[in-house]
Design an enzyme around this catalytic site. Sequence first.
Site, PDB file in Angstrom:
ATOM      1  CG  ASP A 139      -7.678  -4.917   7.182  1.00 12.90           C
ATOM      2  OD1 ASP A 139      -8.859  -4.586   6.952  1.00 12.90           O
ATOM      3  OD2 ASP A 139      -6.955  -5.501   6.353  1.00 12.90           O
ATOM      4  CE  LYS A 192      -3.972  -1.777   2.633  1.00 16.61           C
ATOM      5  NZ  LYS A 192      -5.000  -1.533   1.608  1.00 16.61           N
ATOM      6  CD  GLU A 230      -5.738  -8.143   3.272  1.00 16.32           C
ATOM      7  OE1 GLU A 230      -5.550  -7.592   2.175  1.00 16.32           O
ATOM      8  OE2 GLU A 230      -6.394  -7.624   4.178  1.00 16.32           O
ATOM      9  NE  ARG A 277     -10.834  -9.602  -2.303  1.00 14.67           N
ATOM     10  CZ  ARG A 277     -11.160  -8.625  -3.149  1.00 14.67           C
ATOM     11  NH1 ARG A 277     -11.592  -8.919  -4.356  1.00 14.67           N
ATOM     12  NH2 ARG A 277     -11.064  -7.362  -2.790  1.00 14.67           N
TER      13      ARG A 277
HETATM   14  N1  BES Z   1      -8.217  -3.742   4.226  1.00 13.13           N
HETATM   15  C1  BES Z   1      -8.341  -3.308   2.884  1.00 13.13           C
HETATM   16  C2  BES Z   1      -9.635  -2.560   2.630  1.00 13.13           C
HETATM   17  C3  BES Z   1      -9.780  -1.225   3.292  1.00 13.13           C
HETATM   18  C4  BES Z   1      -9.384  -0.077   2.636  1.00 13.13           C
HETATM   19  C5  BES Z   1     -10.339  -1.115   4.545  1.00 13.13           C
HETATM   20  C6  BES Z   1      -9.541   1.148   3.242  1.00 13.13           C
HETATM   21  C7  BES Z   1     -10.492   0.118   5.162  1.00 13.13           C
HETATM   22  C8  BES Z   1     -10.095   1.247   4.507  1.00 13.13           C
HETATM   23  C9  BES Z   1      -8.319  -4.507   1.935  1.00 13.13           C
HETATM   24  O1  BES Z   1      -7.558  -5.594   2.333  1.00 13.13           O
HETATM   25  C10 BES Z   1      -7.749  -4.027   0.638  1.00 13.13           C
HETATM   26  O2  BES Z   1      -6.624  -3.623   0.639  1.00 13.13           O
HETATM   27  N2  BES Z   1      -8.536  -4.088  -0.415  1.00 13.13           N
HETATM   28  C11 BES Z   1      -8.116  -3.656  -1.707  1.00 13.13           C
HETATM   29  C12 BES Z   1      -8.616  -4.655  -2.725  1.00 13.13           C
HETATM   30  C13 BES Z   1      -8.071  -4.446  -4.107  1.00 13.13           C
HETATM   31  C14 BES Z   1      -6.589  -4.692  -4.127  1.00 13.13           C
HETATM   32  C15 BES Z   1      -8.781  -5.394  -5.053  1.00 13.13           C
HETATM   33  C16 BES Z   1      -8.727  -2.291  -1.932  1.00 13.13           C
HETATM   34  O3  BES Z   1      -9.846  -2.043  -1.519  1.00 13.13           O
HETATM   35  O4  BES Z   1      -8.052  -1.449  -2.532  1.00 13.13           O
HETATM   36 ZN    ZN Z   2      -7.306  -5.779   4.425  1.00  9.72          ZN
HETATM   37 ZN    ZN Z   3      -5.505  -5.432   1.765  1.00  9.09          ZN
END
Ligand code: BES
Ligand code: ZN
Ligand code: ZN
Length: 460
Positions: free
Chosen positions: A251, A240, A312, A314
């Site tokens: 998370d 990220k 991750e 899912r």
């Molecule tokens: N934990 C994150 C989702 C999230 C983002 C929660 C912001 C709270 C605030 C999740 O694991 C994630 O990183 N999802 C990605 C999925 C993508 C790579 C398909 C996302 O939402 O960008």
């Molecule tokens: Zn996550």
């Molecule tokens: Zn993630």
Amino acid sequence: MISDAMKGKEFSAKEGELILLHNPPGLDVRRLLIAGLGKEKDLSTESCRRLGGMASRRLRKQSIAGMAVVLPGHHSESAAVQALVEGFLIGPGGIDAYRTDKKEREKDPYHGSYTRLTLLTSSVTSSMRKAAHIGATVAEGVILVRRLVNTPGNLMTPVVLASETRKACRKAGVSVSVLNEKQIRDKGFGGVVAVSSGSSNPPRFIVMRYIPESAKSRKRPPLVMVGKGITFDSGGISLKPTASMEEMKADMAGAGAVIGAMSVIGRLKPDRPVTGIVPACENMPSGSATRPGDVITTYSGKTIEVLNTDAEGRLILADALAFALEEKPAAIVDIATLTGACIVALGHVYAGLMGNDTDWVEIVRETAAQHGEKAWPLPMDPEYDNLVKSDIADVRNTGKDSPGAISAAKLLEKFVGDTRWAHMDIAGMDWRKEATSWIGLGPTGYGVRTLTALAFREDY
Ligand code: BES
Ligand code: ZN
Ligand code: ZN
């Protein structure tokens, strides 16, 4: 005095407005706090929750030892009592548990003791007493979750999450079993193994079981709730960006909600078994981390092509949902900070709600609404199925097109078979960036109230 205050424009009774009057004539009290609740026709259970929160926040600020609240008129007195008590206990609080200066930490909810709340009503019924007890127990669960979610990733590892679960559940009479790294590997939880493989903090797979006392109730199929327990989500090799990465200590808010709800359920004893499942991992990049392009085999035997290691949640939920089916559930609900796309769709007001059974999804939606935890249904039509089709595996972990909250849910759907299942995407709901009049900033404890209330519903 109130009319005077209104004439002088000091007070207009709008929701959130407070005015403190000293030595009101004719009343044997030193201070009288008048709280605006808005228009009478708009009065809801949520207004009662906010009233409790506003009043106790004000109370704490001035170190007043106790207060009496006149119960506002409401269509259901016990719902009003429960909500008021919840608000009273949940409202105050800060998130600065790690500040060393005690005075600076004055607002910290985890170190203070609560002041006394007296409810004034024309008559006291046993259902009101019960509601007050339920409200206080639920609030305790919410406060637990807020502490867990607030704890930074270095202190809240999967191992710590498991031991916190044991502590919380032991007190509530809920049994807990925890699988360690080797057991997770041996059982074939390929999603959990893949996500934790880059971290030096080993994963845990936590199962909590509440079993009712009566022989008849024990035999009922359980409600199974599953919570995403990523104790820190760096994104893994699909790292990220630096900005806001620290928010990913939250998370595990879905896991927190399940743990909090189980600790409440054990105390309030609904008439059906309830199982809570939490896969707990840390998602980190390293030489042993899962790569984009890797294919993993999950607990169900189905394969997933990992195109983005940041998707991750899912992967671990796929294992946990497949495992949930072994409980022969009446219904499953999962709760997860799953996608940023859900925040794009609904912001920080509603959680995303999806599932494979409209009746069950509606039950979850209605329950959430009744307890001041909003959730909005997103579509799951078969036309969305191709979003998660992989060229080389059974399913891919990123959507091919934009509706990211839906494609994540579409992946999960592949792992629940025909069992009724609902999914709450709480990515926007776990953390409040600003304080409101009734509750402080920080972790919200979203989900505890909904999950607890679901265990008491008899219509599924
Ligand atoms: N934990 C994150 C989702 C999230 C983002 C929660 C912001 C709270 C605030 C999740 O694991 C994630 O990183 N999802 C990605 C999925 C993508 C790579 C398909 C996302 O939402 O960008
Ligand atoms: Zn996550
Ligand atoms: Zn993630």
